[in-house]
Design an enzyme around this catalytic site. Structure first.
Site, short mmCIF file in Angstrom:
data_model
loop_
_atom_site.label_atom_id
_atom_site.label_comp_id
_atom_site.label_asym_id
_atom_site.label_seq_id
_atom_site.Cartn_x
_atom_site.Cartn_y
_atom_site.Cartn_z
N HIS A 140 39.86 43.76 46.82
CA HIS A 140 40.50 42.35 46.54
C HIS A 140 41.53 41.77 47.89
O HIS A 140 41.53 40.66 47.76
CB HIS A 140 41.37 42.55 45.66
CG HIS A 140 40.99 42.69 44.20
ND1 HIS A 140 39.73 42.65 43.58
CD2 HIS A 140 40.88 44.28 43.19
CE1 HIS A 140 39.12 43.08 42.60
NE2 HIS A 140 40.13 44.42 42.96
N HIS B 127 50.95 41.98 50.84
CA HIS B 127 49.29 41.56 50.42
C HIS B 127 49.01 40.56 50.70
O HIS B 127 49.91 39.72 51.19
CB HIS B 127 48.40 42.10 49.65
CG HIS B 127 48.87 41.81 48.19
ND1 HIS B 127 49.51 41.83 46.97
CD2 HIS B 127 48.47 40.11 47.93
CE1 HIS B 127 49.90 40.39 46.05
NE2 HIS B 127 49.53 39.92 46.34
N HIS C 299 46.14 37.17 50.73
CA HIS C 299 45.33 35.46 50.77
C HIS C 299 44.81 34.75 51.34
O HIS C 299 45.85 34.28 51.97
CB HIS C 299 45.96 34.68 49.35
CG HIS C 299 45.94 36.15 47.96
ND1 HIS C 299 45.52 36.16 46.72
CD2 HIS C 299 47.17 36.86 48.16
CE1 HIS C 299 46.03 37.17 46.31
NE2 HIS C 299 47.24 37.08 46.63
N GLU D 133 47.57 29.86 47.82
CA GLU D 133 47.21 30.01 46.45
C GLU D 133 47.91 29.17 45.98
O GLU D 133 47.17 28.32 45.07
CB GLU D 133 47.17 31.66 45.64
CG GLU D 133 46.68 32.41 46.54
CD GLU D 133 46.32 33.57 45.39
OE1 GLU D 133 47.09 34.61 45.06
OE2 GLU D 133 45.43 33.64 44.93
N HIS E 15 52.31 37.64 49.56
CA HIS E 15 52.97 38.22 48.71
C HIS E 15 53.95 39.03 49.02
O HIS E 15 53.17 40.50 49.09
CB HIS E 15 52.30 38.05 47.79
CG HIS E 15 51.40 36.58 46.85
ND1 HIS E 15 50.48 36.67 46.21
CD2 HIS E 15 51.97 36.07 47.31
CE1 HIS E 15 49.96 35.22 46.11
NE2 HIS E 15 50.93 34.53 47.07
N THR F 299 48.37 36.00 40.04
CA THR F 299 46.94 35.74 40.47
C THR F 299 46.07 36.53 40.26
O THR F 299 44.83 35.72 40.89
CB THR F 299 47.49 34.69 41.54
OG1 THR F 299 47.71 35.93 42.85
CG2 THR F 299 49.19 33.94 41.69
O1 LIG Z 1 49.45 44.68 41.03
C1 LIG Z 1 48.86 44.64 41.20
N1 LIG Z 1 47.89 45.46 40.18
C2 LIG Z 1 48.10 46.64 39.59
C3 LIG Z 1 48.73 47.09 39.09
C4 LIG Z 1 49.26 48.32 37.91
C5 LIG Z 1 50.18 48.57 36.88
C6 LIG Z 1 50.23 47.31 35.92
C7 LIG Z 1 49.77 46.29 35.93
C8 LIG Z 1 49.26 45.83 37.36
N2 LIG Z 1 48.94 43.23 40.83
C9 LIG Z 1 49.21 42.24 41.53
C10 LIG Z 1 51.12 42.33 41.55
C11 LIG Z 1 51.75 41.85 41.95
C12 LIG Z 1 51.21 40.62 42.73
C13 LIG Z 1 49.09 40.24 42.24
C14 LIG Z 1 48.73 41.15 42.14
B1 LIG Z 1 49.74 38.97 43.11
O2 LIG Z 1 49.30 37.27 42.07
O3 LIG Z 1 47.45 38.79 43.45
O4 LIG Z 1 50.32 38.71 43.74
C15 LIG Z 1 51.46 39.56 43.33
ZN LIG Z 2 48.66 37.41 45.87
#
Ligand SMILES: O=C(NCc1ccccc1)Nc1ccc2c(c1)[B-](O)(O)OC2
Ligand SMILES: [Zn+2]
Length: 262
Positions: free
Chosen positions: A65, A95, A97, A107, A120, A200
């Site tokens: 992603h 990361h 976007h 975003e 982010h 997001t």
């Molecule tokens: O960490 C993510 N997923 C893996 C996960 C592991 C454990 C529990 C829930 C999720 N996703 C995620 C984290 C932070 C942000 C985004 C996506 B974003 O919105 O792209 O920008 C900020």
């Molecule tokens: Zn993000």
């Protein structure tokens, strides 16, 4: 969209995520369109404080992603605090976007205007929760610092990241990436907007206090182009789909207030 698989294409993109992730239609979803003159100037909002000095990046990876740089979050060596926050939040990963050639990919938008890309920096509340996963489902669990990237001059430090992208071209690839301090990616001003929102990307948890810096950083079209050589697809897949336009469009504000630092 089968199973929990999701993406940014016609068959699995943001408009379909609600089928497996009903919170996509929730009351505090992100990103949003920020309208500066409607943001409340809150004089009680302190400056944000970034203590990234003992920063320890570990690796860089392609998760299908985005491209993600992970940090050692076993102690409070890299934290964000101050601003709207009640305590320190630990840096976990950052990361990006971005868009396709020439078109925009941020975003969050500002008065309907989008930037070329958005960085982010993801932090979690290690005071109240025992790990990232637990924090990621709590309303005060995460803080994401959002930084806009606009195309212009070469960014003098971004090459450290773009030079490593060839090593993580395919979904599922990961390589060592030590000693990178994201402090070098900050703009000169830490003035910000802040509001309560969500991840997001699925699972879209409504657990994020967003802190969006007003001042963008400049990167060159050439540097941004290197992100587009990444692939959404894995090495073993027949299809090679270029990783671009990995952004969710703005979501309804649903009565939320955006606050502005001074
Ligand atoms: O960490 C993510 N997923 C893996 C996960 C592991 C454990 C529990 C829930 C999720 N996703 C995620 C984290 C932070 C942000 C985004 C996506 B974003 O919105 O792209 O920008 C900020
Ligand atoms: Zn993000």
């Amino acid at each position: 969209m089968t199973g929990n698989h999701w993406g940014y294409g016609k068959e699995d993109g943001p408009s379909l995520w609600h089928r497996n992730y009903p919170v996509a239609q929730g009351s505090r979803q992100s990103p949003i369109d920020i309208i500066p003159h409607q943001a409340a100037h809150d004089h009680s909002l302190d400056a944000i404080i970034l203590n990234y000095d003992h920063c320890t990046s570990i690796n860089i990876s392609n998760n299908g992603h985005s491209v993600v740089v992970e940090f050692d979050d076993s102690d409070d060596r890299s934290v964000i605090r101050g601003g709207p926050l009640d305590n320190a939040y630990r840096l976990k990963q950052f990361h990006f976007h971005w868009g396709g050639k020439g078109c925009h990919g941020s975003e969050h938008t500002v008065a309907g205007m989008s930037y070329a890309s958005e960085l982010h920096l993801v932090h979690w509340n290690a005071v109240k929760y025992k790990n990232f996963s637990e924090a990621a489902t709590a309303p005060d669990g995460l803080v994401v610092l959002g930084i806009f990237l606009e195309t212009g001059d070469d960014h003098r430090w971004l090459h450290v990241i773009t030079d490593a992208l060839y090593m993580v071209k395919y979904k599922g690839s990961l390589t060592d990436f030590k000693g990178f301090n994201p402090k070098c990616l900050l703009p000169s001003s830490l003035h910000y907007w802040t509001y309560l929102g969500s991840l997001t990307t699925p699972p879209l948890h409504e657990s994020v206090t967003w802190i969006i810096l007003k001042e963008p950083i400049s990167v060159s079209e050439k540097q941004l182009g290197k992100f587009r050589m990444l692939l959404f697809t894995g090495e073993e897949e027949d299809q090679r789909i270029r990783m671009e336009n990995n952004f969710r469009p703005p979501q309804p504000l649903k009565g939320r207030k955006v606050r502005s630092s001074n």
